[in-house]
Design an enzyme around this catalytic site. Structure first.
Site, PDB file in Angstrom:
ATOM      1  N   CYS A 100      -4.463  -2.713   1.069  1.00 46.30           N
ATOM      2  CA  CYS A 100      -4.958  -3.147  -0.433  1.00 46.30           C
ATOM      3  C   CYS A 100      -6.486  -2.855  -0.604  1.00 46.30           C
ATOM      4  O   CYS A 100      -7.241  -3.477   0.362  1.00 46.30           O
ATOM      5  CB  CYS A 100      -4.451  -4.533  -0.616  1.00 46.30           C
ATOM      6  SG  CYS A 100      -5.472  -5.168  -2.223  1.00 46.30           S
ATOM      7  N   CYS A 104      -8.672  -2.920  -8.235  1.00 44.65           N
ATOM      8  CA  CYS A 104      -7.898  -2.809  -9.229  1.00 44.65           C
ATOM      9  C   CYS A 104      -7.813  -4.240 -10.034  1.00 44.65           C
ATOM     10  O   CYS A 104      -7.429  -4.111 -11.300  1.00 44.65           O
ATOM     11  CB  CYS A 104      -6.214  -2.621  -8.984  1.00 44.65           C
ATOM     12  SG  CYS A 104      -6.170  -1.536  -7.287  1.00 44.65           S
ATOM     13  N   THR A 191      -7.435 -11.840  -3.739  1.00 44.56           N
ATOM     14  CA  THR A 191      -7.591 -10.653  -3.011  1.00 44.56           C
ATOM     15  C   THR A 191      -8.933  -9.952  -3.252  1.00 44.56           C
ATOM     16  O   THR A 191      -9.502 -10.048  -4.510  1.00 44.56           O
ATOM     17  CB  THR A 191      -6.508  -9.318  -3.511  1.00 44.56           C
ATOM     18  OG1 THR A 191      -5.226 -10.078  -3.302  1.00 44.56           O
ATOM     19  CG2 THR A 191      -6.767  -8.087  -2.787  1.00 44.56           C
ATOM     20  N   GLU A 257      -7.625 -12.246   1.683  1.00 43.14           N
ATOM     21  CA  GLU A 257      -7.349 -13.036   0.504  1.00 43.14           C
ATOM     22  C   GLU A 257      -8.153 -14.317   0.898  1.00 43.14           C
ATOM     23  O   GLU A 257      -8.528 -14.762   1.944  1.00 43.14           O
ATOM     24  CB  GLU A 257      -6.050 -13.479   0.167  1.00 43.14           C
ATOM     25  CG  GLU A 257      -5.161 -12.269  -0.251  1.00 43.14           C
ATOM     26  CD  GLU A 257      -4.834 -11.260   0.680  1.00 43.14           C
ATOM     27  OE1 GLU A 257      -4.595 -11.552   1.795  1.00 43.14           O
ATOM     28  OE2 GLU A 257      -4.757  -9.952   0.271  1.00 43.14           O
ATOM     29  N   HIS A 292      -1.167  -5.412 -13.933  1.00 46.56           N
ATOM     30  CA  HIS A 292      -1.224  -5.489 -12.339  1.00 46.56           C
ATOM     31  C   HIS A 292       0.339  -5.092 -11.982  1.00 46.56           C
ATOM     32  O   HIS A 292       0.505  -4.509 -10.864  1.00 46.56           O
ATOM     33  CB  HIS A 292      -1.816  -6.963 -11.820  1.00 46.56           C
ATOM     34  CG  HIS A 292      -2.071  -6.589 -10.554  1.00 46.56           C
ATOM     35  ND1 HIS A 292      -3.341  -5.831 -10.491  1.00 46.56           N
ATOM     36  CD2 HIS A 292      -1.903  -6.967  -9.357  1.00 46.56           C
ATOM     37  CE1 HIS A 292      -3.751  -6.074  -9.017  1.00 46.56           C
ATOM     38  NE2 HIS A 292      -3.017  -6.722  -8.228  1.00 46.56           N
ATOM     39  N   TYR A 296       1.054  -1.840  -9.327  1.00 51.04           N
ATOM     40  CA  TYR A 296       1.913  -1.652  -7.904  1.00 51.04           C
ATOM     41  C   TYR A 296       2.831  -0.437  -7.788  1.00 51.04           C
ATOM     42  O   TYR A 296       3.249   0.020  -6.829  1.00 51.04           O
ATOM     43  CB  TYR A 296       2.945  -2.842  -7.773  1.00 51.04           C
ATOM     44  CG  TYR A 296       1.970  -4.098  -7.240  1.00 51.04           C
ATOM     45  CD1 TYR A 296       0.517  -4.237  -7.591  1.00 51.04           C
ATOM     46  CD2 TYR A 296       2.806  -5.211  -6.687  1.00 51.04           C
ATOM     47  CE1 TYR A 296       0.056  -5.428  -7.141  1.00 51.04           C
ATOM     48  CE2 TYR A 296       2.154  -6.092  -6.341  1.00 51.04           C
ATOM     49  CZ  TYR A 296       0.520  -6.276  -6.410  1.00 51.04           C
ATOM     50  OH  TYR A 296       0.274  -7.681  -6.069  1.00 51.04           O
ATOM     51  N   CYS A 299      -0.206   1.657  -6.018  1.00 50.07           N
ATOM     52  CA  CYS A 299      -0.911   1.410  -4.625  1.00 50.07           C
ATOM     53  C   CYS A 299       0.156   1.208  -3.492  1.00 50.07           C
ATOM     54  O   CYS A 299       0.082   1.645  -2.423  1.00 50.07           O
ATOM     55  CB  CYS A 299      -1.790   0.137  -4.705  1.00 50.07           C
ATOM     56  SG  CYS A 299      -0.941  -1.422  -4.812  1.00 50.07           S
ATOM     57  N   GLU A 447       2.912  -9.520  -0.404  1.00 56.73           N
ATOM     58  CA  GLU A 447       2.342  -9.256  -2.005  1.00 56.73           C
ATOM     59  C   GLU A 447       3.336  -8.279  -2.942  1.00 56.73           C
ATOM     60  O   GLU A 447       3.196  -8.463  -4.277  1.00 56.73           O
ATOM     61  CB  GLU A 447       0.947  -8.537  -1.670  1.00 56.73           C
ATOM     62  CG  GLU A 447       0.105  -8.493  -3.049  1.00 56.73           C
ATOM     63  CD  GLU A 447      -1.244  -7.896  -3.095  1.00 56.73           C
ATOM     64  OE1 GLU A 447      -1.427  -6.883  -1.994  1.00 56.73           O
ATOM     65  OE2 GLU A 447      -2.215  -8.239  -3.551  1.00 56.73           O
TER      66      GLU A 447
HETATM   67 FE1  SF4 Z   1      -4.467  -4.466  -3.946  1.00 54.79          FE
HETATM   68 FE2  SF4 Z   1      -2.597  -3.017  -4.919  1.00 54.79          FE
HETATM   69 FE3  SF4 Z   1      -3.354  -5.117  -6.435  1.00 54.79          FE
HETATM   70 FE4  SF4 Z   1      -4.854  -2.956  -6.101  1.00 54.79          FE
HETATM   71  S1  SF4 Z   1      -3.022  -3.036  -7.336  1.00 54.79           S
HETATM   72  S2  SF4 Z   1      -5.354  -4.962  -5.894  1.00 54.79           S
HETATM   73  S3  SF4 Z   1      -4.393  -2.447  -4.009  1.00 54.79           S
HETATM   74  S4  SF4 Z   1      -2.427  -4.969  -4.387  1.00 54.79           S
HETATM   75 FE    FE Z   2      -2.398  -7.652  -5.737  1.00 46.77          FE
END
Ligand code: SF4
Ligand code: FE
Length: 483
Positions: A100, A104, A191, A257, A292, A296, A299, A447
């Site tokens: 991660c 983001c 995070t 985290e 968000h 996903y 990422c 996650e």
């Molecule tokens: Fe982490 Fe993915 Fe959230 Fe970006 S979108 S902060 S990489 S979990």
């Molecule tokens: Fe996340």
């Protein structure tokens, strides 16, 4: 100011006097701490890639507010093209870190706040949108990393924020002053918080009129008085203290985290983006979560690419790569991974302009994206473990491999195909272990389940956005039902 290099970013974080605790002790030098450093390196990648001419188009963009080139992680999306490029950028960062990369959350918070504050101001004549824009331009110009903090501890889930036995279980305003507000509470699972310059705090659920003190959103720097962090444990975290990069699997990158405490933190008026307009808490939550959930589809896919690659390499090192069931498992992993990417791209392509002019994803498709993410990475991880074999959890340590007496036995008995060293075979298995069971499993597995909201949160949105009534009408029309 120009974009920061990775090294400049690291040094800028070093200068912030953050209050961080781990294992019951204050961390005096978080930047060089072996448990925390890999997560800092992951954020650094978002700076390094932006400096690379090959990735400049994806990683950077011209700010419509200043006309300057900024990192895309700081951008307010202006089109569906921007939304798609965001997902592509996240896939790239996932591929390069297998972790991660944290930046983001702030991007998604800025975009949710941008459109929501516009609509609040329109209704109430407040000044939140201007506050937000001023703060955003400051962050763009200084190329900052901004965290987004949403999740409250929530206490008794059956009770609203104001009805909790302990009134601090949702973050709230405890004092209103002419120059600002004082807030108290905590945000969980944060995070990237210890790798950020600033944090945007948002409410975690829709609120009613009695929750006025809880409907609050603002931004503060990470060295604000009264703000401190307690780092969360991860499976195999102390392996990073043993000095073996091989045993860690992914020694350079990670994610961390923290539980963040706001112990009567002062927020000046010009850093407030919501303050008591309870009916907008839900809109802010829904938009942030939507962005968000789109994220996903980028990422996790990038990290999935690394895991699929690792499984394929492990199969080759065993001499199993030609077996039809191995080929089929790799195909299945790619199919699942690309399905997630399809969802990320689809909810972006179907995005639309908000009243403020910024672009937002299609909420239904973003929730479908995340709902699939609660399942497919688990299946991809299961197949990777299947291909890797039991050795990924029973292999001896690097010290045994290097030991003058034991090394030759480890070398001899754990060898796969002739042309590959035992060391390389163990390295790839450790990477699979890291992604599926070790520190990176926080980011790739749990996650995937709970990040950006637990599965049930998406199902509620799918029910709301799925337009079941229209589907019923379609069926009745085809069946010639007249009621
Ligand atoms: Fe982490 Fe993915 Fe959230 Fe970006 S979108 S902060 S990489 S979990
Ligand atoms: Fe996340």
């Amino acid at each position: 100011m120009a974009l920061m290099t990775g090294e400049e970013y690291i040094e800028s974080i070093r200068k912030i006097n953050m209050e961080i605790y781990m294992f019951g002790e204050k961390v005096e030098n978080p930047v060089d701490n072996p448990i925390l450093r890999p997560s800092l390196n992951s954020v650094r990648m978002t700076y390094d890639l932006a400096q690379d001419p090959e990735h400049q188009d994806l990683m950077t963009v011209i700010s419509p507010f200043t006309g300057n080139r900024i990192n895309r992680f700081m951008h307010i999306h202006q089109s569906t093209e921007d939304l798609k490029n965001k997902v592509k950028m996240q896939r790239l960062c996932g591929q390069k870190t297998a972790a991660c990369f944290q930046r983001c959350v702030g991007m998604d918070a800025f975009n949710a706040e941008y459109s929501t504050t516009y609509e609040i101001d329109k209704k109430y004549g407040t000044n939140y949108h201007d506050n937000l824009k001023k703060f955003m331009i400051y962050c763009q110009e200084n190329d900052l990393t901004v965290d987004g903090a949403m999740t409250d501890p929530k206490g008794d889930r059956s009770k609203a924020p104001h009805a909790q036995e302990d009134p601090d279980l949702y973050l709230r305003v405890v004092e209103r002053r002419p120059d600002g507000i004082v807030v108290r509470g905590a945000k969980a699972h944060q995070t990237g918080i210890c790798n950020s310059h600033e944090v945007i705090v948002m409410p975690t659920i829709s609120m009613g009129p009695d929750d006025k003190d809880y409907a609050v959103s603002f931004a503060v720097p990470l060295d604000t008085e009264g703000l401190f962090m307690i780092i969360g444990r991860q499976s195999c975290d102390t392996r990073k203290l043993e000095g073996s990069s091989m045993d860690v699997g992914n020694s350079e990158f990670g994610g961390v985290e923290a539980l963040v405490i706001f112990d009567d933190v002062f927020v000046p008026n010009d850093r407030i983006f919501l303050n008591g307009e309870t009916e907008y808490a839900g809109m802010l939550v829904e938009r942030f979560a939507g962005f968000h959930r789109q994220s996903y589809g980028g990422c996790k896919v990038g990290v999935g690419d690394v895991l699929i690659g690792a499984a394929a390499v492990a199969a080759e090192y065993n001499g199993a790569q030609k077996a039809s069931h191995i080929k089929d498992k790799l195909i299945e992993m790619m199919h699942l991974n690309e399905t997630l990417y399809c969802c990320g791209i689809a909810c972006s392509s179907e995005g639309h302009a908000t009243e403020s002019g910024s672009y937002i994803i299609d909420l239904l498709l973003a929730n479908v994206c995340k709902q699939n993410v609660t399942r497919f990475p688990y299946e991809i991880a299961r197949l990777a473990e299947d291909i890797a074999g039991g050795l990924m959890v029973t292999a001896p340590s690097e010290k045994d491999l290097r030991d003058p007496k034991l090394g030759k036995y480890v070398e001899k008995y754990l060898k796969g195909v002739d042309c590959v060293s035992t060391e390389n075979r163990l390295r790839i298995l450790r990477l699979i272990e890291n992604l599926t069971l070790g520190t990176a499993a926080v980011g790739y597995r749990t996650e995937s389940m709970h990040g950006a909201g637990s599965p049930q949160a998406q199902r509620i949105m799918i029910q709301r956005q799925g337009n079941l009534e229209y589907k019923k009408q379609l069926a009745k029309a085809i069946a010639h039902i007249e009621e």
